[in-house]
Enzyme design. Structure first.
Site, PDB file in Angstrom:
ATOM      1  N   ILE B 115      35.781  46.076  40.555  1.00 45.39           N
ATOM      2  CA  ILE B 115      36.474  44.891  41.087  1.00 45.39           C
ATOM      3  C   ILE B 115      36.066  44.644  42.537  1.00 45.39           C
ATOM      4  O   ILE B 115      35.774  45.564  43.290  1.00 45.39           O
ATOM      5  CB  ILE B 115      38.002  45.037  41.003  1.00 45.39           C
ATOM      6  CG1 ILE B 115      38.470  46.293  41.782  1.00 45.39           C
ATOM      7  CG2 ILE B 115      38.474  45.089  39.566  1.00 45.39           C
ATOM      8  CD1 ILE B 115      39.970  46.298  41.986  1.00 45.39           C
ATOM      9  N   CYS B 116      36.044  43.375  42.827  1.00 42.98           N
ATOM     10  CA  CYS B 116      35.658  42.957  44.157  1.00 42.98           C
ATOM     11  C   CYS B 116      36.908  42.863  45.003  1.00 42.98           C
ATOM     12  O   CYS B 116      37.782  42.024  44.790  1.00 42.98           O
ATOM     13  CB  CYS B 116      34.991  41.575  44.043  1.00 42.98           C
ATOM     14  SG  CYS B 116      33.860  41.222  45.359  1.00 42.98           S
ATOM     15  N   LEU B 117      37.029  43.823  45.956  1.00 46.64           N
ATOM     16  CA  LEU B 117      38.282  43.885  46.703  1.00 46.64           C
ATOM     17  C   LEU B 117      38.286  42.881  47.842  1.00 46.64           C
ATOM     18  O   LEU B 117      37.261  42.385  48.256  1.00 46.64           O
ATOM     19  CB  LEU B 117      38.487  45.299  47.233  1.00 46.64           C
ATOM     20  CG  LEU B 117      38.765  46.311  46.117  1.00 46.64           C
ATOM     21  CD1 LEU B 117      38.651  47.717  46.656  1.00 46.64           C
ATOM     22  CD2 LEU B 117      40.139  46.085  45.532  1.00 46.64           C
TER      23      LEU B 117
END
Lengths: 784, 172
Positions: B115-117
């Protein structure tokens, strides 16, 4: 190191455990409420909201809580208190209560309060404790103390009566202990045994602070057990206890009194404390013959006395006043009743005795003799009435008046009416007390009597009140009445009678009342018979007068027509003057006599024979219409018509409807009349001595002889007539006439008495010659 | 910045003390212990707050972690498998949490489903080395990402409820 890894493993396991433990399903309040609402709406759960809104409880739980609360509160709790303590809306409580009641049979719902059986037991115990202390306890007191509705409290207490509550009750209002009752029984017994005269139970109760409710039961018990000698009478609150000794004494007294006096006065009984004297007297005097009146009862002995005296009065033809023989305490109505009973019982005197003024009994004979004394008065009065024409006026009226007697009374009708009204009012006012207490009878007696008398009047006048009203109307239209005597006069006359000396006024006025009507009727009869006889007498005389009048009219008319005939000879002024004179004299006399006759025929009397014009007119106007018209016409003729008119009218006057006469003229009769007229004139001439009159007669004779006709003229016409005769009679005679006339004129005009006597002397001398001349005068033929 | 709720959650997670990665043989154990303790506390906190949203377990030496997480949207539970390795530079470098089944479905994701934080995450993490651990990464990284991405993905129709929503709820 290994231990460290062990620890890690342990921690990992812990972690897993921590993750796997079911998470606490924390719901927010909001959600929770939503969910519950949903559930309720889906009817999946049934709960009750608390008032705080924070809690739900199931109905079962509520029921349980109610039960708990009830126990905590000691068996009695208010629904509203429940609602506040349980924090539940009262409606839910109310819904739950029936279930509670169903589950526990001993619990009751009373006035929004839950009450258990055990509470009632406890209450009953408390009540019992109090009862044992006080001895008597009213349900009302208990109610006040415990604030419970009467019915439930009473029923539960009564059901525990004898078990928990050690006491008894008689009317379910008061509870008392046996000890209490016993104590009062002894007290009451003591008190009532000591009593010697009737006492009101209420005063006893007050004075001795007896428990009112129990007293009567106890007394009745004691009486029925013969522990008390006496009796209880009257209703509860006004009950009177009369001890045996007293009632015995009372009965003895009443018996003695009756035996002694022959009568019993209710008032006296009442004073002894007997509430209903009449029934008491009836029971006491059973078996004896007693007359019960409104204020007393009278024994046989008194009645016998009265009867005897009435009989005596009957035999001697006098009167007796019963009042004097009766006790003074009796009311007048009672007296009346006594009298009527006595007379009613006694058949022989029943019809011949009259009750007058309530108490006086008068025999028929007495009244008859009273009536007889009026007879001479009647005759004199009747004659007077006949003369004054009152009777005639009444009897000639065709209207039948069957009861003249009533009319006679109308003189004082009005005050009778008003007094009757008064009396009625009084009657209404005193209606109830009439038969009641009359302690001071003697004082009121006088007035009483009067009322009684009026009542007696009523009895015969009340029933025909309406017809009498009609009579009054009739009578008022009919002014004249046949009154013999007013009532006052009658009474006055009666009082003056020797027969009724020393009698009370009431008797006189009573007899007056009694005979008034009889008198009036009798008087009417007397007057009628007198009137009838006088009428009969006058009828024959009337027939006679009629024929006389006819005769008279015939003669008068004959001479008038002859005179009228004589008028034709003259002409001009003289003729009219003569005719007027004729009308004024003979014709007027004739009409007057006709008018008078007709007037008397129709009831108008007229004394004088000669009438002035006005008087005649007045009389004519009083006559009936048919004669009136005709007579008016002839009256006018008299005043300014011709003789012919008069004669023509005269014919109708004599015709049908007025005089109903047949007047025939016939020639033979005329001649007779003329001759007789001449003869009478000659006769007058013979006898006359007055020169003027002689001249007048002489001229009349000469005129008749010469003209062969009758001429009616007065002395005024003498000179004219003499002038008229000039040339118609012998010169010698004429000259003598003129000479004589001159002398008469002179003697009348002269003032000198000497001259007058001288003239009269010569006149007297000439008178003879004149008489001879005229007496022997023969008619001079016209041709000469 | 992170929202208030996250902040509060974060503050409830105990901080770590040992700065050690898997390479540091001796120190990794206390670090791992601390990690576990922190995670236990976090999970307990979550459960306490009725906010349990994941399951995690690790391999024997605690270098590789896997489990599942779920997100409830419109009364439906969406469940995803998650996995990540502890980087060698850990704790300086934050672990890269991956949801393989969502790979390629959203732009906010690296190759392999990582996931792209958010931009805030890295500086925040950097500032808090070595105090932050796995629990913090989960709370600060994956939690907000799911909250943003799942509704978005659902609206785009890229993920669907697996028809076993009820079953999933039941397994809860």
């Amino acid at each position: 190191m290994a231990s460290s890894w062990e620890e890690v493993k342990l921690l990992a396991a812990d972690f897993q455990r921590a993750q796997l433990t079911s998470s606490i399903q924390r719901l927010s309040d909001r959600n929770c409420i939503e969910i519950v609402k949903k559930l309720i709406s889906l009817k999946l759960i049934d709960v009750v909201f608390t008032t705080s809104g924070k809690e739900y409880i199931t109905p079962q739980h509520l029921q349980k809580e109610i039960n708990d609360e009830l126990i905590v509160a000691g068996g009695r709790i208010d629904l509203s208190t429940l609602a506040t303590t349980l924090q539940v809306d009262i409606s839910h409580i109310e819904k739950a209560v029936p279930d509670v009641l169903r589950s526990d049979k001993g619990t009751k719902l009373v006035l929004d309060q839950l009450i258990t059986e055990s509470y009632m037991d406890q209450l009953a115990e408390e009540v019992n404790e109090k009862l044992q202390q006080k001895g008597e306890l009213s349900i009302a007191e208990i109610i006040e103390a415990y604030d419970m509705p009467t019915d439930s409290l009473r029923s539960s207490l009564l059901s525990r009566m004898g078990s928990i509550v050690k006491g008894q009750t008689d009317d379910k209002e008061v509870i008392f202990t046996e000890a209490f009752v016993t104590m009062h029984r002894y007290r009451i017994r003591g008190i009532l045994t000591a009593v010697t005269r009737p006492v009101q139970m209420s005063t006893l109760i007050k004075n001795y602070a007896l428990p009112q409710r129990v007293v009567f039961n106890i007394v009745e018990q004691l009486i029925s057990q013969k522990k008390l000698l006496g009796s209880l009478s009257g209703q509860r609150e006004r009950a009177i206890y009369s001890p045996e000794i007293y009632s015995r004494a009372q009965r003895d007294w009443v018996n003695d009194c009756f035996k002694q006096n022959g009568f019993l006065e209710y008032d006296a009984l009442r004073r002894l404390g007997i509430v209903d004297p009449e029934t008491y007297a009836k029971t006491i005097l059973q078996g004896t013959k007693v007359l019960f009146l409104s204020s007393a009862c009278v024994g046989e002995r008194l009645l016998d006395q009265i009867e005897a005296s009435v009989e005596e009065a009957h035999l001697t033809g006098s009167w007796v006043d019963v009042v004097t023989m009766l006790p003074s305490q009796l009311t007048s109505s009672d007296v009346q009743q006594v009298v009527s009973t006595v007379i009613g019982n006694h058949k022989s005197v029943k019809d011949s005795m009259h009750i007058i003024a309530d108490s006086i009994v008068a025999s028929n004979a007495l009244i008859e003799s009273c009536l007889r004394t009026f007879e001479p008065l009647m005759v004199t009065k009747g004659e007077k009435d006949l003369q004054s024409g009152v009777a005639r006026a009444i009897f000639t009226e065709k209207e039948p008046c069957p009861d003249e007697g009533k009319r006679g009374r109308h003189g004082d009708d009005e005050d009778v009416e008003t007094s009757k009204k008064d009396e009625r009012r009084k009657k209404a006012a005193s209606g109830k007390s009439g038969g009641g207490t009359q302690g001071r009878e003697t004082k009121t007696k006088a007035t009483k009597k009067k009322y009684g008398k009026k009542r007696a009047n009523d009895s015969d006048s009340d029933e025909d009140e309406t017809p009498r009203g009609k009579h009054t109307a009739q009578v008022s239209s009919n002014k004249k009445e046949l009154v013999f005597m007013s009532r006052q006069e009658i009474v006055k006359h009666l009082v003056s009678l020797e027969l009724l000396q020393d009698c009370p006024d009431e008797l006189a006025s009573g007899i007056g009342d009694f005979i008034e009507r009889q008198l009036a009727a009798k008087y009417r009869q007397v007057v009628r018979s007198m009137f009838m006889s006088s009428m009969n007498a006058s009828a024959t005389s009337r027939r006679k007068t009629h024929s006389e009048l006819q005769e008279k009219i015939t003669v008068a008319l004959g001479s008038i027509s002859l005179y009228a005939n004589g008028l034709d000879v003259f002409d001009g002024e003289l003729k009219s003057q003569l005719s007027r004179y004729l009308l004024r004299s003979l014709c007027t006399d004739l009409v007057n006599s006709i008018v008078i006759y007709l007037a008397s025929e129709q009831g108008t009397e007229c004394e004088s024979e000669s009438l002035s014009t006005d008087a005649r007119l007045k009389l004519i106007n009083k006559l009936n219409s048919t004669p009136k018209e005709v007579l008016l016409k002839i009256h006018q003729n008299l005043n300014g018509g011709t003789i012919d008119d008069f004669l023509a009218t005269m014919e109708t006057v004599c015709g049908a409807g007025v005089l109903d006469m047949m007047i025939r003229s016939d020639r033979k009769r005329d001649r007779q009349t003329m001759t007789s007229h001449k003869m009478s004139l000659l006769q007058q001439l013979e006898t006359s001595s007055d020169p003027a009159l002689t001249l007048h007669i002489a001229v009349s004779i000469l005129v008749q002889i010469q003209l062969q006709r009758m001429v009616h003229f007065s002395g005024k016409f003498v000179p004219q007539m003499i002038a008229f005769l000039r040339g118609k009679i012998e010169k010698e005679v004429f000259e003598k006439l003129v000479e004589f006339q001159n002398m008469v004129m002179k003697s009348m005009s002269t003032e000198d008495p000497e001259e007058k006597s001288r003239l009269n002397e010569s006149l007297a001398g000439d008178l003879k010659t004149l008489k001879e001349l005229v007496g022997n005068y023969k008619r001079l033929s016209e041709s000469k | 910045m992170v929202d208030e709720a996250t902040k509060r959650t974060l503050s409830a997670i105990p901080l770590l003390k040992t700065k050690a990665g898997p390479r540091d043989k001796d120190l990794w154990v206390p670090r791992l212990k601390e990690e576990y303790q922190s995670l236990i506390k976090y999970v307990e906190n979550n459960k306490q707050n009725d906010n349990d949203w994941f399951r995690l377990e690790s391999n024997k030496d605690g270098t590789r972690w896997f489990g599942k997480c779920w997100y409830i949207h419109e009364l439906l539970k969406y469940e995803f498998d998650i996995e990540f390795d502890i980087p060698v530079t850990y704790p300086t470098t934050a672990p890269e949490i991956a949801i393989p089944e969502l790979d390629g479905k959203t732009a906010k994701m690296y190759r392999g489903g990582k996931i792209c934080l958010s931009d805030h995450f890295k500086p925040l993490w950097a500032r808090n080395v070595p105090k932050f651990g796995i629990a913090h990464a989960m709370a600060l990284g994956l939690g907000p990402w799911l909250a943003v991405e799942v509704p978005d993905l659902l609206s785009k129709g890229l993920i669907k409820h697996k028809e076993c929503g009820d079953a999933a709820a039941g397994s809860n």
